[in-house]
Design a protein around this motif. Sequence first.
Motif, PDB file in Angstrom:
ATOM      1  N   ARG A 114     -22.985 -38.747 -40.995  1.00 17.41           N
ATOM      2  CA  ARG A 114     -22.069 -38.511 -39.879  1.00 17.41           C
ATOM      3  C   ARG A 114     -22.392 -37.186 -39.191  1.00 17.41           C
ATOM      4  O   ARG A 114     -22.437 -37.084 -37.958  1.00 17.41           O
ATOM      5  N   MET A 115     -22.618 -36.159 -40.027  1.00 20.06           N
ATOM      6  CA  MET A 115     -22.903 -34.842 -39.479  1.00 20.06           C
ATOM      7  C   MET A 115     -24.209 -34.839 -38.694  1.00 20.06           C
ATOM      8  O   MET A 115     -24.324 -34.189 -37.647  1.00 20.06           O
ATOM      9  N   PHE A 116     -25.200 -35.562 -39.197  1.00 23.54           N
ATOM     10  CA  PHE A 116     -26.489 -35.608 -38.509  1.00 23.54           C
ATOM     11  C   PHE A 116     -26.327 -36.119 -37.076  1.00 23.54           C
ATOM     12  O   PHE A 116     -27.020 -35.669 -36.171  1.00 23.54           O
ATOM     13  N   GLU A 117     -25.396 -37.065 -36.879  1.00 32.05           N
ATOM     14  CA  GLU A 117     -25.200 -37.618 -35.542  1.00 32.05           C
ATOM     15  C   GLU A 117     -24.221 -36.802 -34.717  1.00 32.05           C
ATOM     16  O   GLU A 117     -24.416 -36.621 -33.507  1.00 32.05           O
ATOM     17  N   ASP A 118     -23.170 -36.268 -35.361  1.00 40.83           N
ATOM     18  CA  ASP A 118     -22.079 -35.633 -34.612  1.00 40.83           C
ATOM     19  C   ASP A 118     -22.265 -34.142 -34.388  1.00 40.83           C
ATOM     20  O   ASP A 118     -21.784 -33.603 -33.392  1.00 40.83           O
ATOM     21  N   ASP A 119     -22.916 -33.461 -35.332  1.00 44.33           N
ATOM     22  CA  ASP A 119     -23.092 -32.018 -35.200  1.00 44.33           C
ATOM     23  C   ASP A 119     -24.220 -31.723 -34.209  1.00 44.33           C
ATOM     24  O   ASP A 119     -25.333 -32.241 -34.372  1.00 44.33           O
ATOM     25  N   GLY A 125     -32.886 -40.426 -30.279  1.00 41.10           N
ATOM     26  CA  GLY A 125     -32.030 -41.414 -30.927  1.00 41.10           C
ATOM     27  C   GLY A 125     -32.170 -41.471 -32.434  1.00 41.10           C
ATOM     28  O   GLY A 125     -31.519 -42.308 -33.080  1.00 41.10           O
ATOM     29  N   LEU A 126     -32.983 -40.578 -33.020  1.00 42.38           N
ATOM     30  CA  LEU A 126     -33.218 -40.654 -34.471  1.00 42.38           C
ATOM     31  C   LEU A 126     -31.955 -40.327 -35.264  1.00 42.38           C
ATOM     32  O   LEU A 126     -31.714 -40.909 -36.320  1.00 42.38           O
ATOM     33  N   ALA A 127     -31.122 -39.402 -34.766  1.00 42.33           N
ATOM     34  CA  ALA A 127     -29.906 -39.026 -35.508  1.00 42.33           C
ATOM     35  C   ALA A 127     -28.999 -40.234 -35.703  1.00 42.33           C
ATOM     36  O   ALA A 127     -28.504 -40.490 -36.816  1.00 42.33           O
ATOM     37  N   ALA A 128     -28.769 -40.997 -34.626  1.00 39.34           N
ATOM     38  CA  ALA A 128     -27.895 -42.178 -34.733  1.00 39.34           C
ATOM     39  C   ALA A 128     -28.540 -43.252 -35.596  1.00 39.34           C
ATOM     40  O   ALA A 128     -27.864 -43.913 -36.400  1.00 39.34           O
ATOM     41  N   TRP A 129     -29.847 -43.441 -35.458  1.00 35.16           N
ATOM     42  CA  TRP A 129     -30.557 -44.438 -36.267  1.00 35.16           C
ATOM     43  C   TRP A 129     -30.484 -44.091 -37.744  1.00 35.16           C
ATOM     44  O   TRP A 129     -30.218 -44.948 -38.590  1.00 35.16           O
TER      45      TRP A 129
END
Length: 271
Positions: free
Chosen positions: A227-232, A245-249
């Motif tokens: 979650r943090m990887f995508e949201d932070d 787009g790697l964080a969301a993937w």
Amino acid sequence: MPDAADASEEADGLTVGQVSKRLGVTVRALHHWDEIGLARPSLRTAAGYRLYTAGDLERLHRVVVYREIGLGLDRIRAVLDDSAADVPGALRAQRARVAERIDRLQQLGVGLDRMIEAHERGLLLTAEQQAEIFGPRWNPDWPAQARQRYGDTTQWAQYVERSASRGPAEWQAVSDAVARLDRALGDAMDAGVTPGSPEANHLVERHREVFASYFPLTREMQVCLGRMFEDDPGFAAHYDGIRAGLAAWFRRVIDASARAHGLDPDTATWR
């Protein structure tokens, strides 16, 4: 020099309590030495109480001295009772053991200093070393910020325990492992690896293994990190800087692996 009252007491014999106070040893120790025959009182009162003579007191003084320098009770008995005992040799051997103990304590002191510094700083590297190892985008203020945010957690303690034992070479190995994982994640996304596939799940396990360089990572904790990887913004910028787009993937990959292990990513907590 003992005064007249002391001399009179010693002539009449000293009780266990008086000897304990005079020599600074416990009554229990005196009873034990009496029981094993190391230092026995020579006299008894009519009521059966132990009394130590001046000669007994002199032997006790020697027992205390040898015990304070670390000789065991059996070795003390040999020194006191065996006329052929090599007293200088025994003392030299004890001196060597003390020197070894001092060396171990000094090493322990160095380790404690590093542990204290690691708790306070996080990384025992200079700013220049950090930039060389972690790259020009690394911010040397990040460890201090992490301590402020996580310094009271179990994971911070686990992290600094590992940090205290690492120098530049060990941190370089960690940095290289992280860089290889990042490249593998980017390549997998480019190749169309889907969340929940064996290839994707392998990357999730590899991430947990690499992250263990910092602290042990449970699957639920890994979901929280996803979650943090995508949201932070900082983490997202890192991963999206590798591939857009790697964080969301990567978060979807972690969540799919969690579901395969019976975890609901939506309710996962840091534990």
